[in-house]
Design a protein around this motif. Sequence first.
Motif, mmCIF file in Angstrom:
data_model
loop_
_atom_site.group_PDB
_atom_site.id
_atom_site.type_symbol
_atom_site.label_atom_id
_atom_site.label_comp_id
_atom_site.label_asym_id
_atom_site.label_seq_id
_atom_site.Cartn_x
_atom_site.Cartn_y
_atom_site.Cartn_z
ATOM 1 N N PRO A 21 0.821 -1.220 0.000
ATOM 2 C CA PRO A 21 0.000 0.000 0.000
ATOM 3 C C PRO A 21 0.852 1.267 0.000
ATOM 4 C CG PRO A 21 -0.790 -1.579 1.634
ATOM 5 C CD PRO A 21 0.525 -2.097 1.144
ATOM 6 N N ALA A 22 0.306 2.301 -0.579
ATOM 7 C CA ALA A 22 0.998 3.590 -0.612
ATOM 8 C C ALA A 22 1.176 4.130 0.802
ATOM 9 C CB ALA A 22 0.218 4.591 -1.466
ATOM 10 N N ALA A 23 2.308 4.793 1.021
ATOM 11 C CA ALA A 23 2.597 5.477 2.289
ATOM 12 C C ALA A 23 2.445 4.559 3.504
ATOM 13 C CB ALA A 23 1.714 6.707 2.442
ATOM 14 N N SER A 24 2.923 3.322 3.378
ATOM 15 C CA SER A 24 2.778 2.342 4.458
ATOM 16 C C SER A 24 4.116 1.855 5.018
ATOM 17 C CB SER A 24 1.994 1.127 3.958
ATOM 18 O OG SER A 24 2.698 0.477 2.903
ATOM 19 N N VAL A 25 5.211 2.236 4.392
ATOM 20 C CA VAL A 25 6.533 1.731 4.759
ATOM 21 C C VAL A 25 7.358 2.855 5.379
ATOM 22 C CG1 VAL A 25 8.710 0.876 3.788
ATOM 23 C CG2 VAL A 25 6.534 -0.091 3.021
ATOM 24 N N ASP A 26 8.079 2.534 6.458
ATOM 25 C CA ASP A 26 8.904 3.535 7.134
ATOM 26 C C ASP A 26 10.291 3.670 6.519
ATOM 27 O OD1 ASP A 26 7.299 4.267 9.752
ATOM 28 O OD2 ASP A 26 7.118 2.104 9.503
ATOM 29 N N LEU A 27 10.788 2.577 5.980
ATOM 30 C CA LEU A 27 12.167 2.571 5.487
ATOM 31 C C LEU A 27 12.309 1.579 4.343
ATOM 32 C CD1 LEU A 27 15.247 3.198 5.794
ATOM 33 C CD2 LEU A 27 15.320 1.378 7.528
ATOM 34 N N ILE A 28 13.018 1.989 3.303
ATOM 35 C CA ILE A 28 13.408 1.084 2.217
ATOM 36 C C ILE A 28 14.918 0.892 2.293
ATOM 37 C CG2 ILE A 28 13.582 0.734 -0.268
ATOM 38 C CD1 ILE A 28 11.083 2.450 -0.604
ATOM 39 N N GLN A 58 12.986 2.221 -13.145
ATOM 40 C CA GLN A 58 11.674 1.570 -13.138
ATOM 41 C C GLN A 58 11.292 1.086 -11.744
ATOM 42 O OE1 GLN A 58 11.465 -1.724 -15.877
ATOM 43 N NE2 GLN A 58 9.236 -1.890 -15.741
ATOM 44 N N TRP A 59 12.193 0.362 -11.064
ATOM 45 C CA TRP A 59 11.819 -0.144 -9.740
ATOM 46 C C TRP A 59 11.784 0.964 -8.693
ATOM 47 C CZ3 TRP A 59 14.552 0.466 -5.365
ATOM 48 C CH2 TRP A 59 15.940 0.566 -5.417
ATOM 49 N N ILE A 60 12.649 1.956 -8.848
ATOM 50 C CA ILE A 60 12.630 3.090 -7.914
ATOM 51 C C ILE A 60 11.283 3.795 -7.959
ATOM 52 C CG2 ILE A 60 13.553 5.428 -7.596
ATOM 53 C CD1 ILE A 60 16.343 4.223 -8.210
ATOM 54 N N ASP A 61 10.752 4.003 -9.160
ATOM 55 C CA ASP A 61 9.465 4.690 -9.281
ATOM 56 C C ASP A 61 8.308 3.850 -8.755
ATOM 57 O OD1 ASP A 61 10.475 7.040 -10.258
ATOM 58 O OD2 ASP A 61 10.221 6.506 -12.371
ATOM 59 N N LEU A 62 8.473 2.550 -8.693
ATOM 60 C CA LEU A 62 7.457 1.692 -8.098
ATOM 61 C C LEU A 62 7.590 1.629 -6.577
ATOM 62 C CD1 LEU A 62 7.505 -1.316 -10.597
ATOM 63 C CD2 LEU A 62 5.649 0.340 -10.296
ATOM 64 N N ALA A 63 8.819 1.727 -6.077
ATOM 65 C CA ALA A 63 9.058 1.570 -4.644
ATOM 66 C C ALA A 63 8.795 2.840 -3.841
ATOM 67 C CB ALA A 63 10.496 1.100 -4.411
ATOM 68 N N PRO A 65 6.604 5.307 -3.862
ATOM 69 C CA PRO A 65 5.265 5.630 -3.345
ATOM 70 C C PRO A 65 4.874 4.849 -2.093
ATOM 71 C CG PRO A 65 5.196 5.401 -5.732
ATOM 72 C CD PRO A 65 6.542 4.912 -5.287
ATOM 73 N N THR A 66 5.567 3.742 -1.808
ATOM 74 C CA THR A 66 5.232 2.969 -0.610
ATOM 75 C C THR A 66 5.725 3.639 0.663
ATOM 76 O OG1 THR A 66 7.261 1.614 -0.558
ATOM 77 C CG2 THR A 66 5.449 0.852 -1.981
ATOM 78 N N LEU A 67 6.625 4.594 0.550
ATOM 79 C CA LEU A 67 7.200 5.258 1.720
ATOM 80 C C LEU A 67 6.225 6.237 2.365
ATOM 81 C CD1 LEU A 67 10.893 6.258 0.894
ATOM 82 C CD2 LEU A 67 10.126 4.696 2.689
ATOM 83 N N LYS A 68 6.231 6.264 3.682
ATOM 84 C CA LYS A 68 5.508 7.290 4.426
ATOM 85 C C LYS A 68 6.191 8.640 4.203
ATOM 86 C CE LYS A 68 4.085 4.170 8.174
ATOM 87 N NZ LYS A 68 4.206 3.871 9.624
ATOM 88 N N PRO A 69 5.511 9.745 4.471
ATOM 89 C CA PRO A 69 6.155 11.053 4.316
ATOM 90 C C PRO A 69 7.429 11.199 5.155
ATOM 91 C CG PRO A 69 3.788 11.310 4.505
ATOM 92 C CD PRO A 69 4.071 9.859 4.775
ATOM 93 N N SER A 70 7.496 10.501 6.279
ATOM 94 C CA SER A 70 8.671 10.568 7.152
ATOM 95 C C SER A 70 9.710 9.514 6.803
ATOM 96 C CB SER A 70 8.243 10.373 8.612
ATOM 97 O OG SER A 70 7.575 9.118 8.768
ATOM 98 N N GLY A 71 9.496 8.797 5.689
ATOM 99 C CA GLY A 71 10.330 7.650 5.352
ATOM 100 C C GLY A 71 11.655 7.986 4.694
ATOM 101 N N SER A 72 12.531 6.986 4.680
ATOM 102 C CA SER A 72 13.875 7.139 4.122
ATOM 103 C C SER A 72 14.211 5.953 3.228
ATOM 104 C CB SER A 72 14.920 7.224 5.245
ATOM 105 O OG SER A 72 14.652 8.283 6.131
ATOM 106 N N LEU A 73 15.231 6.159 2.407
ATOM 107 C CA LEU A 73 15.759 5.118 1.528
ATOM 108 C C LEU A 73 17.265 5.044 1.691
ATOM 109 C CD1 LEU A 73 15.868 3.227 -1.080
ATOM 110 C CD2 LEU A 73 16.079 5.365 -2.377
ATOM 111 N N TYR A 74 17.768 3.840 1.951
ATOM 112 C CA TYR A 74 19.202 3.563 1.840
ATOM 113 C C TYR A 74 19.373 2.675 0.617
ATOM 114 C CZ TYR A 74 20.002 4.988 6.749
ATOM 115 O OH TYR A 74 20.091 5.676 7.929
ATOM 116 N N ILE A 75 20.341 3.010 -0.222
ATOM 117 C CA ILE A 75 20.567 2.209 -1.421
ATOM 118 C C ILE A 75 22.054 1.907 -1.567
ATOM 119 C CG2 ILE A 75 20.582 4.312 -2.856
ATOM 120 C CD1 ILE A 75 19.452 2.530 -5.140
#
Length: 262
Positions: A21-28, A58-63, A65-75
């Motif tokens: 779901p959109a905006a459901s994940v805290d961290l990627i 492609q996968w970044i644009d899919l991933a 939207p799942t982040l919450k507004p307070s979320g972060s990404l480590y890559i």
Amino acid sequence: MDEWRNRIFCEDALDGLARIPAASVDLIIADPPYGLGKDYGNDSDKLAADAYLQWMEQWIDLALPTLKPSGSLYIFLTWRYSPEIFVMLKKRMTMINEIVWDRRVPSMGGSVRRFSSVHDTIGLFVKARDYYFDLDAVRVPYDAETKKARSRSIFVGAKWLEMGYNPKDVWSVSRLHREHRERADHPTQKPLEIVERMIKASCPPGGVVLDPFMGSGTTAVAAVRCGRQYTGFELNPDYCALIASRLQALQSAAGEAVLQDG
């Protein structure tokens, strides 16, 4: 519906990310193929440069939207492609850090036409200025000698002296060599120490960590060890079985600990 939480889906992330779901994940935490031709039991790391960068986008644009507004990404990335991918991500997020993982590779020859590459690049990106970050959870304790050297009255009671210092953006953590106790049968397994630092700093207790490329399952194991939830994808059925085995072993160890405490 929370059927996607605490599950590893044995499928291509490109096919499954829409399930989150959109905006459901805290961290990627993403450790995608590096585009260097590694053998993951399939052709996922054998794309030409242009196709590889297109796939990354492609996968970044899919991933994202799942982040919450307070979320972060480590890559995790290789220096060969990190400049292009950092630019791509800067158009979508705010870059906070470029972290250099010093893999502590011993000097044992290598190329004679360039300097030996002994690091991976990690990008930390956030969605908004009020992103979640718990520095106290990942402070590095000072040793007794350092504390003693700062025993003057002006330092007494200083939070930073008692709790430790802010980790720098160069993380010197040994790669998992063949005899390492953590090592599983995966060519690019990341150390728990690194992934747990990311989770403790950037995912609140009980929050959800998404890993689109689970590999050996280190993100899931780290999430459980840190009291967080996890979800993610892995294309190779053998690695899916490996992840299940590691999680089962973790659960069994926790059960034994409860019995001993009882």
